[in-house]
Design a protein around this motif. Structure first.
Motif, PDB file in Angstrom:
ATOM      1  N   ASP A   1      27.286 -27.672 -27.951  1.00 49.24           N
ATOM      2  CA  ASP A   1      28.041 -28.530 -27.038  1.00 49.24           C
ATOM      3  C   ASP A   1      27.354 -28.618 -25.677  1.00 49.24           C
ATOM      4  OD1 ASP A   1      31.100 -28.877 -28.296  1.00 49.24           O
ATOM      5  OD2 ASP A   1      29.966 -27.162 -29.040  1.00 49.24           O
ATOM      6  N   VAL A   2      26.921 -27.451 -25.180  1.00 56.50           N
ATOM      7  CA  VAL A   2      26.240 -27.428 -23.885  1.00 56.50           C
ATOM      8  C   VAL A   2      24.913 -28.159 -23.976  1.00 56.50           C
ATOM      9  CG1 VAL A   2      25.563 -25.940 -21.988  1.00 56.50           C
ATOM     10  CG2 VAL A   2      27.285 -25.166 -23.580  1.00 56.50           C
ATOM     11  N   ALA A   3      24.200 -27.977 -25.092  1.00 55.87           N
ATOM     12  CA  ALA A   3      22.908 -28.638 -25.261  1.00 55.87           C
ATOM     13  C   ALA A   3      23.077 -30.157 -25.196  1.00 55.87           C
ATOM     14  CB  ALA A   3      22.288 -28.234 -26.592  1.00 55.87           C
ATOM     15  N   MET A   4      24.133 -30.635 -25.850  1.00 56.57           N
ATOM     16  CA  MET A   4      24.386 -32.081 -25.857  1.00 56.57           C
ATOM     17  C   MET A   4      24.689 -32.592 -24.459  1.00 56.57           C
ATOM     18  SD  MET A   4      26.807 -33.691 -28.677  1.00 56.57           S
ATOM     19  CE  MET A   4      26.124 -33.001 -30.134  1.00 56.57           C
ATOM     20  N   ALA A   5      25.514 -31.836 -23.730  1.00 58.90           N
ATOM     21  CA  ALA A   5      25.840 -32.245 -22.360  1.00 58.90           C
ATOM     22  C   ALA A   5      24.596 -32.236 -21.490  1.00 58.90           C
ATOM     23  CB  ALA A   5      26.910 -31.320 -21.780  1.00 58.90           C
ATOM     24  N   GLU A   6      23.771 -31.218 -21.627  1.00 62.45           N
ATOM     25  CA  GLU A   6      22.554 -31.117 -20.820  1.00 62.45           C
ATOM     26  C   GLU A   6      21.606 -32.277 -21.119  1.00 62.45           C
ATOM     27  OE1 GLU A   6      21.748 -28.741 -18.462  1.00 62.45           O
ATOM     28  OE2 GLU A   6      19.974 -29.967 -18.084  1.00 62.45           O
ATOM     29  N   ALA A   7      21.440 -32.599 -22.417  1.00 64.13           N
ATOM     30  CA  ALA A   7      20.527 -33.682 -22.780  1.00 64.13           C
ATOM     31  C   ALA A   7      21.044 -35.011 -22.249  1.00 64.13           C
ATOM     32  CB  ALA A   7      20.361 -33.740 -24.295  1.00 64.13           C
ATOM     33  N   ALA A   8      22.352 -35.267 -22.404  1.00 66.12           N
ATOM     34  CA  ALA A   8      22.893 -36.561 -21.982  1.00 66.12           C
ATOM     35  C   ALA A   8      22.915 -36.687 -20.467  1.00 66.12           C
ATOM     36  CB  ALA A   8      24.301 -36.749 -22.545  1.00 66.12           C
ATOM     37  N   ILE A   9      23.385 -35.643 -19.778  1.00 63.44           N
ATOM     38  CA  ILE A   9      23.531 -35.733 -18.320  1.00 63.44           C
ATOM     39  C   ILE A   9      22.200 -35.483 -17.627  1.00 63.44           C
ATOM     40  CG2 ILE A   9      24.682 -34.778 -16.310  1.00 63.44           C
ATOM     41  CD1 ILE A   9      26.998 -34.048 -18.163  1.00 63.44           C
ATOM     42  N   GLY A  10      21.564 -34.338 -17.950  1.00 63.47           N
ATOM     43  CA  GLY A  10      20.354 -33.955 -17.232  1.00 63.47           C
ATOM     44  C   GLY A  10      19.185 -34.871 -17.512  1.00 63.47           C
ATOM     45  N   ALA A  11      18.915 -35.112 -18.802  1.00 63.97           N
ATOM     46  CA  ALA A  11      17.729 -35.885 -19.148  1.00 63.97           C
ATOM     47  C   ALA A  11      17.994 -37.381 -19.075  1.00 63.97           C
ATOM     48  CB  ALA A  11      17.257 -35.509 -20.550  1.00 63.97           C
ATOM     49  N   GLY A  12      19.181 -37.826 -19.479  1.00 66.80           N
ATOM     50  CA  GLY A  12      19.443 -39.250 -19.516  1.00 66.80           C
ATOM     51  C   GLY A  12      19.979 -39.794 -18.210  1.00 66.80           C
ATOM     52  N   LEU A  13      21.198 -39.398 -17.892  1.00 66.00           N
ATOM     53  CA  LEU A  13      21.902 -40.047 -16.786  1.00 66.00           C
ATOM     54  C   LEU A  13      21.304 -39.725 -15.422  1.00 66.00           C
ATOM     55  CD1 LEU A  13      24.573 -41.731 -16.387  1.00 66.00           C
ATOM     56  CD2 LEU A  13      25.446 -39.591 -15.499  1.00 66.00           C
ATOM     57  N   MET A  14      21.020 -38.418 -15.183  1.00 67.08           N
ATOM     58  CA  MET A  14      20.519 -38.048 -13.851  1.00 67.08           C
ATOM     59  C   MET A  14      19.192 -38.741 -13.565  1.00 67.08           C
ATOM     60  SD  MET A  14      22.745 -36.439 -12.406  1.00 67.08           S
ATOM     61  CE  MET A  14      21.835 -36.162 -10.904  1.00 67.08           C
ATOM     62  N   THR A  15      18.326 -38.857 -14.587  1.00 67.42           N
ATOM     63  CA  THR A  15      17.051 -39.540 -14.383  1.00 67.42           C
ATOM     64  C   THR A  15      17.290 -40.992 -13.993  1.00 67.42           C
ATOM     65  OG1 THR A  15      16.195 -38.116 -16.116  1.00 67.42           O
ATOM     66  CG2 THR A  15      14.796 -39.901 -15.404  1.00 67.42           C
ATOM     67  N   ALA A  16      18.211 -41.653 -14.702  1.00 74.09           N
ATOM     68  CA  ALA A  16      18.504 -43.054 -14.391  1.00 74.09           C
ATOM     69  C   ALA A  16      19.046 -43.182 -12.968  1.00 74.09           C
ATOM     70  CB  ALA A  16      19.504 -43.613 -15.400  1.00 74.09           C
ATOM     71  N   LEU A  17      19.974 -42.290 -12.586  1.00 76.67           N
ATOM     72  CA  LEU A  17      20.562 -42.366 -11.238  1.00 76.67           C
ATOM     73  C   LEU A  17      19.503 -42.089 -10.169  1.00 76.67           C
ATOM     74  CD1 LEU A  17      24.082 -40.703 -11.521  1.00 76.67           C
ATOM     75  CD2 LEU A  17      23.507 -43.106 -11.322  1.00 76.67           C
ATOM     76  N   PHE A  18      18.641 -41.089 -10.430  1.00 73.42           N
ATOM     77  CA  PHE A  18      17.595 -40.763  -9.451  1.00 73.42           C
ATOM     78  C   PHE A  18      16.643 -41.928  -9.270  1.00 73.42           C
ATOM     79  CE2 PHE A  18      18.038 -35.940  -9.868  1.00 73.42           C
ATOM     80  CZ  PHE A  18      18.473 -35.816  -8.565  1.00 73.42           C
ATOM     81  N   VAL A  19      16.209 -42.525 -10.396  1.00 71.24           N
ATOM     82  CA  VAL A  19      15.255 -43.631 -10.302  1.00 71.24           C
ATOM     83  C   VAL A  19      15.906 -44.818  -9.594  1.00 71.24           C
ATOM     84  CG1 VAL A  19      13.942 -45.302 -11.646  1.00 71.24           C
ATOM     85  CG2 VAL A  19      13.882 -42.910 -12.274  1.00 71.24           C
ATOM     86  N   ALA A  20      17.190 -45.070  -9.903  1.00 74.17           N
ATOM     87  CA  ALA A  20      17.890 -46.164  -9.225  1.00 74.17           C
ATOM     88  C   ALA A  20      17.978 -45.896  -7.729  1.00 74.17           C
ATOM     89  CB  ALA A  20      19.285 -46.330  -9.824  1.00 74.17           C
ATOM     90  N   ALA A  21      18.285 -44.643  -7.366  1.00 73.93           N
ATOM     91  CA  ALA A  21      18.397 -44.298  -5.949  1.00 73.93           C
ATOM     92  C   ALA A  21      17.045 -44.393  -5.258  1.00 73.93           C
ATOM     93  CB  ALA A  21      18.977 -42.900  -5.790  1.00 73.93           C
ATOM     94  N   LEU A  22      15.974 -43.953  -5.947  1.00 73.89           N
ATOM     95  CA  LEU A  22      14.630 -44.054  -5.366  1.00 73.89           C
ATOM     96  C   LEU A  22      14.249 -45.508  -5.152  1.00 73.89           C
ATOM     97  CD1 LEU A  22      12.479 -41.369  -7.211  1.00 73.89           C
ATOM     98  CD2 LEU A  22      13.295 -41.356  -4.876  1.00 73.89           C
TER      99      LEU A  22
END
Lengths: 244, 81
Positions: free
Chosen positions: B53-74
């Motif tokens: 469960d934690v692995a799934m959350a980490e992959a979706a939030i850390g690798a997917g969403l946070m990268t998208a938000l960071f790139v959008a913010a940059l």
């Protein structure tokens, strides 16, 4: 390198390395030997009674949405607050310029892939009480899917995507239905967010229709999380488009 | 050392290397990508430790969403170099 100064950067590296070296044995130990569950009263009680208490096979979901459902409500509130603050800070001042979509190759590939991309988050959300994952993970995956579509097609609504108004409705309905499902426990004379005690049917554990209120809470969380994260992303991107 | 243990140690080494790269590279975009790699390594680590469960959350939030938000913010602050 102006900041940080060379000396303090070196000190930071040494400190981090020492911290990592101190933690590494514990992590390796946990990986190879495992932590004895029997020594922990709460964990062994969840493992022993979780299935009969909640009707959910996935015990992590049983803890998140039954034993500790109130904490999950708090987590959802944190995401709501984050989305609200991003919205308030980055309130779009001009009308957004539509972005050019990506190349036809990407759009054609997306057309074929998006239906398959839907399967994973929806399965994760609906089977949260059976398999690993749940509303939170599925909701984030759904948000990433929407961001992917936004990126490929330029404007959110170009390919029949969800508009901002629908996003707002999905977010509010998700939060409100979680809150209202919790209220059912109070009306039944037990506690807020009570599950089987509030009269929800446990079903037969392992089937889709089991776990009482847990699948419904999963759907509510999934809607809420996905809508909040997509609107957060759109606020950030929109402001960028509004200011040339 | 068993092969599985060796793989786990290599995974941890990748995690630490990606984290170190995230704080030390000059380009902000490279830093964001390093952070994304670190999230993937962390997700595999969690899966290794049977916390799916934690692995799934980490992959979706850390690798997917946070990268998208960071790139959008940059992109928004014009630092996308």
């Amino acid at each position: 390198m102006k900041w940080p100064a060379r000396g303090s950067a070196l000190a930071a590296w040494v400190l981090s390395a020492a911290f990592a070296a101190a933690l590494l044995p514990a992590l390796l130990d946990a990986a190879t030997r495992g932590v004895p569950v029997a020594d922990r009263a709460a964990a062994s009680a969840y493992l022993r009674d979780g299935r009969t208490d909640t009707g959910a096979v996935n015990l992590v979901t049983a803890v998140l949405l039954d034993y500790r459902a109130f904490d999950t409500l708090g987590e959802a509130t944190v995401i709501f607050a984050a989305a609200a603050i991003v919205g308030a800070l980055l309130l779009a001042r001009g009308t957004p310029r539509p972005r050019p979509p990506l190349s036809p190759l990407v759009r054609c590939a997306m057309q074929g892939l998006i239906p398959w991309f839907w399967v994973f988050p929806v399965a994760i959300i609906l089977q949260g009480h059976l398999t690993p994952g749940g509303g939170f993970q599925g909701g984030v995956a759904l948000a990433v899917l929407a961001i992917l579509a936004d990126t490929a097609y330029g404007t959110p609504t170009a390919a029949g995507g969800v508009g901002d108004r629908a996003l707002g409705i999905a977010e509010s309905m998700g939060a409100l239905s979680f809150w209202a499902l919790g209220l059912a426990g109070v009306l039944a004379g037990t506690g807020y967010l009570a599950n089987l005690a509030a009269g929800f049917s446990a079903g037969s554990p392992g089937t889709l229709a089991s776990g009482g209120v847990i699948p419904f809470l999963n759907v509510a969380i999934g809607c809420k999380v996905a809508a909040a994260l997509v609107s957060m992303y759109r606020h950030i991107v929109r402001e960028q488009e509004a200011t040339p | 050392m068993a092969p599985l243990d060796l793989a786990f140690v290599l995974l941890l080494a990748l995690l630490v290397a990606a984290a170190a790269s995230a704080v030390s590279v000059r380009s902000t975009l490279a830093s964001v990508v390093s952070l994304s790699v670190m999230s993937v390594a962390a997700a595999v680590t969690f899966a290794f430790l049977e916390a799916l469960d934690v692995a799934m959350a980490e992959a979706a939030i850390g690798a997917g969403l946070m990268t998208a938000l960071f790139v959008a913010a940059l992109g928004r602050i014009g630092d996308l170099t």
